[in-house]
Scaffold this active site. Structure first.
Site, PDB file in Angstrom:
ATOM      1  N   GLU A  46     -32.293 -18.504  55.967  1.00 10.19           N
ATOM      2  CA  GLU A  46     -32.964 -19.630  55.299  1.00 10.19           C
ATOM      3  C   GLU A  46     -34.479 -19.537  55.435  1.00 10.19           C
ATOM      4  O   GLU A  46     -35.220 -19.826  54.495  1.00 10.19           O
ATOM      5  CB  GLU A  46     -32.461 -20.971  55.848  1.00 10.19           C
ATOM      6  CG  GLU A  46     -31.021 -21.291  55.472  1.00 10.19           C
ATOM      7  CD  GLU A  46     -30.794 -21.394  53.969  1.00 10.19           C
ATOM      8  OE1 GLU A  46     -31.763 -21.599  53.217  1.00 10.19           O
ATOM      9  OE2 GLU A  46     -29.635 -21.250  53.534  1.00 10.19           O
ATOM     10  N   TYR A 127     -34.477 -29.473  54.960  1.00  9.02           N
ATOM     11  CA  TYR A 127     -33.520 -28.632  54.235  1.00  9.02           C
ATOM     12  C   TYR A 127     -32.869 -27.612  55.175  1.00  9.02           C
ATOM     13  O   TYR A 127     -31.643 -27.473  55.209  1.00  9.02           O
ATOM     14  CB  TYR A 127     -34.201 -27.907  53.057  1.00  9.02           C
ATOM     15  CG  TYR A 127     -33.330 -26.781  52.581  1.00  9.02           C
ATOM     16  CD1 TYR A 127     -32.158 -27.042  51.880  1.00  9.02           C
ATOM     17  CD2 TYR A 127     -33.618 -25.448  52.901  1.00  9.02           C
ATOM     18  CE1 TYR A 127     -31.302 -26.028  51.495  1.00  9.02           C
ATOM     19  CE2 TYR A 127     -32.772 -24.426  52.527  1.00  9.02           C
ATOM     20  CZ  TYR A 127     -31.624 -24.725  51.815  1.00  9.02           C
ATOM     21  OH  TYR A 127     -30.776 -23.711  51.467  1.00  9.02           O
ATOM     22  N   ASP A 145     -32.298 -28.112  48.584  1.00 14.98           N
ATOM     23  CA  ASP A 145     -33.477 -27.284  48.332  1.00 14.98           C
ATOM     24  C   ASP A 145     -33.917 -27.465  46.878  1.00 14.98           C
ATOM     25  O   ASP A 145     -33.396 -28.326  46.164  1.00 14.98           O
ATOM     26  CB  ASP A 145     -33.163 -25.812  48.648  1.00 14.98           C
ATOM     27  CG  ASP A 145     -32.136 -25.221  47.694  1.00 14.98           C
ATOM     28  OD1 ASP A 145     -31.510 -25.992  46.918  1.00 14.98           O
ATOM     29  OD2 ASP A 145     -31.960 -23.993  47.711  1.00 14.98           O
TER      30      ASP A 145
END
Ligand code: SF4
Length: 348
Positions: A46, A127, A145
């Site tokens: 991520e 997020y 996102d």
């Protein structure tokens, strides 16, 4: 007549999950259905994906997880090794935060297992915390996102102010997360946004949730989300100096804080808002090779590339390093080195 998209939005959840079970993307950081996810790999992927695309991130992810297979291994790594391995991903402040976070996680004995706990770690925003909590720990929490925001903006044909819209979407997504498959729901939204509900030319004809989509009903899918106009990035200018001796090149260490802080770099003039008069840092047979451009978050940069072979001249600061190390330089300097024909391996 009642539009198709007036159906309650909760109906998208089973449709989306069924589509995801059939069509989920195979990505290096995903595991087979039913196999638990390692929070380290979720977190690392991520952070990398915050600033680049899946194809660009994939080899970096493979290199990091081969060299540092656990968060403890990354925490014990040398700063320079990590910064060098990160080179080419950009936003070096994120690499520094990555290390800071890894060391804090290692000191705490592992990742916190809730979204709230994850948000206390350096460099982890809402997020990323939601993604790790949902994917690795099965917490019923959303991971919204930019892709997911676009999907919801279209499903609801949101016309309101974008800042207010984002808050509304976050609340709505939280309500929709299914108890039993929060991670799959998060990834299904990511995949839908990345493969079907794309920024340009969304493929509504094969979309599993088209029956719920108001933008599709309006025939205006691509018009959403409606965001405020972006302010143009200011430009900056400078000169970068490629000084070579045999198989060596002169590099400097940038100041520890600020842009590209602490990174190895090629020497350069100040980056100013107007073009400055050309000035050589030392006497040499300088040749102007051309210009490289690079876009940073807050400005775009144009650097003239000067090159010289020097038999005996050093600069006041810095040191010689092997040309083999050039690929570890931040992208803007690697571009300048490539223009000087010094970096054949790296093409951007
Ligand atoms: S119908 Fe089109 S606009 Fe609506 S969610 Fe699906 S792909 Fe996106």
């Amino acid at each position: 007549m009642r539009a198709k998209s007036d159906q309650p939005l909760a109906g998208i959840v089973p449709k989306l999950l069924a589509w995801f079970d059939r069509s989920a993307r195979t990505l290096p950081w995903r595991t087979a259905p039913g196999v638990g996810r390692d929070p380290y790999r979720v977190w690392l992927s991520e952070i990398m994906l915050q600033q680049t695309t899946v194809p660009h991130a994939a080899p970096y992810f493979a290199a990091f997880t081969t060299r540092w297979p656990t968060v403890e291994a990354l925490a014990a790594a040398r700063d320079d090794d990590v910064m060098q391995a990160w080179a080419g991903l950009g936003y070096y402040a994120r690499a520094r935060n990555l290390l800071k976070c890894a060391r804090e996680v290692a000191a705490r004995g592992g990742f916190p297992e809730t979204e709230a706990g994850l948000r206390t770690l350096p460099g982890i925003g809402p997020y990323t915390a939601g993604a790790i909590a949902a994917l690795a720990f099965g917490e019923r929490t959303p991971a919204v996102d930019g892709n997911a925001e676009r999907v919801f903006a279209r499903l609801l044909a949101i016309k309101e102010d974008w800042a207010a819209a984002k808050k509304r979407i976050a609340l709505l997504a939280r309500d929709l997360v299914p108890e039993d498959r929060p991670g799959a729901f998060a990834e299904a939204l990511m995949d839908l946004g990345a493969t079907i509900c794309t920024p340009r030319k969304p493929n509504c004809a094969i979309c599993p949730v088209a029956a719920y989509c108001r933008a599709f009903d309006e025939g205006e899918a691509e018009s959403y989300p409606i965001k405020p106009e972006k302010i143009a990035r200011p430009e900056r200018f400078g000169i970068v100096y490629v000084l070579r001796r045999g198989g060596y090149i002169w590099v400097v260490r940038r100041p520890p804080s600020g842009l590209l802080g602490g990174m190895l770099a090629l020497p350069s003039s100040e980056w100013s808002e107007t073009r400055q008069d050309a000035a050589a840092p030392v006497d040499a047979e300088w040749e102007v090779l051309g210009e490289v451009r690079h876009v940073f978050t807050h400005f775009s940069l144009k650097l003239d590339v000067w090159f010289a072979e020097t038999p005996d001249t050093d600069l006041p600061e810095g040191f010689w390093t092997s040309e083999d190390e050039i690929d570890g330089l931040p992208t803007v300097f690697a571009k300048a080195a490539a223009l000087a024909g010094l970096s054949a391996r790296r093409k951007r």
